[in-house]
Structures are given as C-alpha cells and as structure tokens.
Scaffold this active site. Sequence first.
Site, PDB file in Angstrom:
ATOM      1  N   LYS A 105      21.664  57.531  80.848  1.00 20.44           N
ATOM      2  CA  LYS A 105      22.109  56.550  79.853  1.00 20.44           C
ATOM      3  C   LYS A 105      20.944  55.795  79.204  1.00 20.44           C
ATOM      4  O   LYS A 105      21.000  55.479  78.010  1.00 20.44           O
ATOM      5  CB  LYS A 105      23.106  55.581  80.473  1.00 20.44           C
ATOM      6  CG  LYS A 105      24.422  56.247  80.869  1.00 20.44           C
ATOM      7  CD  LYS A 105      25.437  55.249  81.393  1.00 20.44           C
ATOM      8  CE  LYS A 105      26.737  55.938  81.773  1.00 20.44           C
ATOM      9  NZ  LYS A 105      27.774  54.994  82.238  1.00 20.44           N
ATOM     10  N   ALA A 116      18.163  41.061  95.978  1.00 17.12           N
ATOM     11  CA  ALA A 116      18.034  39.981  95.000  1.00 17.12           C
ATOM     12  C   ALA A 116      17.272  40.441  93.764  1.00 17.12           C
ATOM     13  O   ALA A 116      17.583  40.042  92.635  1.00 17.12           O
ATOM     14  CB  ALA A 116      17.328  38.786  95.636  1.00 17.12           C
TER      15      ALA A 116
END
Length: 276
Positions: free
Chosen positions: A69, A156
Amino acid sequence: MLVSTRRAAVLGKPIAHSLSPVIHNAGYAAAGLTGWSYTRIECAAAELPDLVAGLGPEWAGLSVTMPGKEAALAVADAASPVAVAVGAANTLVRRPDGSWYADNTDVAGMVRVLTDAGVVAGATVTVLGAGGTARAALAAAARLACSSVTVVARRAAAVDELRPVADALGVVLIRADWAAARHHLAAADVAVSTVPKGVADPLAGALAWRPGAVFFDALYDPWPTPLAASAVAAGVRVVSGLDLLLAQAVGQFEQFTGVAAPQAAMAAALAAARAS
C-alpha cells in the site's frame, strides 16, 4: 487507443486467498460489463513499481493489499488527499492519459460500515494496533467528526509513528498501554481491532462491553474471533473485515469502471464464496 477488453487485478503477497476477484467479477457480470476481467497477481512491495510500469493500456485499475500500500502511493502520478494523509493507497486507477491515480477506499469503506452499524458523529473511538489498517481507522474517525482516538498497541514507538497521520487528519491521538486494553475497549463507543489473528484473543475474557457500542474487527478468517464472539454475546453490534472488504471494493469498482456498482450482486457472490 481504444481497447475492447479491460483488466483489473488485486496485488499482494500472499494473494491466493483474496476474495476480491469474486466480488469484482460478479459486479462486472451484473453490470453487463462484457470484456472486463479481474485477477490476482502475487506482488511484493519492491516488485510493484516495475509491474505497474509494464502494464498495457487495457489495464483500468489495481487493488493493492499488503504489503504494497505504501509502494502504491509512491508509484502514483497523483493521489487523493486521504491517501496522502494516511500515507498509503489500496487503489490505483488508470487515467485516460495513461497516468496512475492513487486512492484509499479503505477509509470510505470503513466510514460506511461503521455508519451502517449505527456510529454517529463525535463517537469515542479505541483502536487496537498501530499498523496500516489503524491509519485508515484514524481517517475514518476524522470523517466521523471524532476529536480524539485512543490507540492501544504493544509497542509505544508504533503509536508514535501514527502521530504525523493523526496530525494531518486533525485528530488528537492518545496512546494507551496494551495492559489497559480491556479498560479502553469497554469505555469506547466504537472499538476497532486491527491486530493480526490471535493477538487480541486473550482480551475476550471478562470484557465488560459498553451498551450500545460497535465493534469492528478487521479480520474475517477465522470468524468469529473470540473478541467478536464476546461482543455478540454482550449485545454489541459487530462489523467484520468481510464487510469492509465489500465496502472498499464498491469504491474501487466505481472508480475503475465509471458505473454504479451492483452492490447486491457483489455481496451475494461474496457470501456464496464464504459459504463454500
């Protein structure tokens, strides 16, 4: 040059499992588009530029799935604002001058399936995962006028990588630890799971779903996932990756062909393929 046949395909690796040909070819038949065909092409991201460059004038468009993509966006001559904001394209459309236009119909598709499930503007959203589908979820949240999105991920740093996307979309991104995933899922009006198969399964136990919430799971094989089954048992409205597959294909079909998609026929073909 006038061409009597028109071609389209889905690109990805692996790709043999893709149901996109079932959906698009059923649409061509129902719309009376003789001479149109849609196939699968195994293609890694690094192979995509050369493949696209070598396509003849009969090619009307390409659907692009993982892992290509971002490469699809890079190879395009122009792109829609949403594809640029998300940083990925699942659609390449051949324009009359031979150039390629990139779009991301995952976003409009996600907005549609969530709206059909009863999601209204301003809903609170929690997203599990921080990959490509999470980017589309952020854009869908922006279109649904959600001011903030809580993203729960195991790393994170992966959430931090989404911040430029959120900024471009005008959405406040809130990072949450995976250890608190159940809490954030239970608090949301809309919960979206974009993680790979099996990752979210342990969260299904003892999850207190919010009454009236909507749960979208990007997976559809196997189905239902434990998290989706938990949501159904709690009376939560559930949307699957199969619903999104159809919705994003409708947008691609109309861009490739220029005619309205025969959605009922496309949906019926997809349901039959899954049943078999």
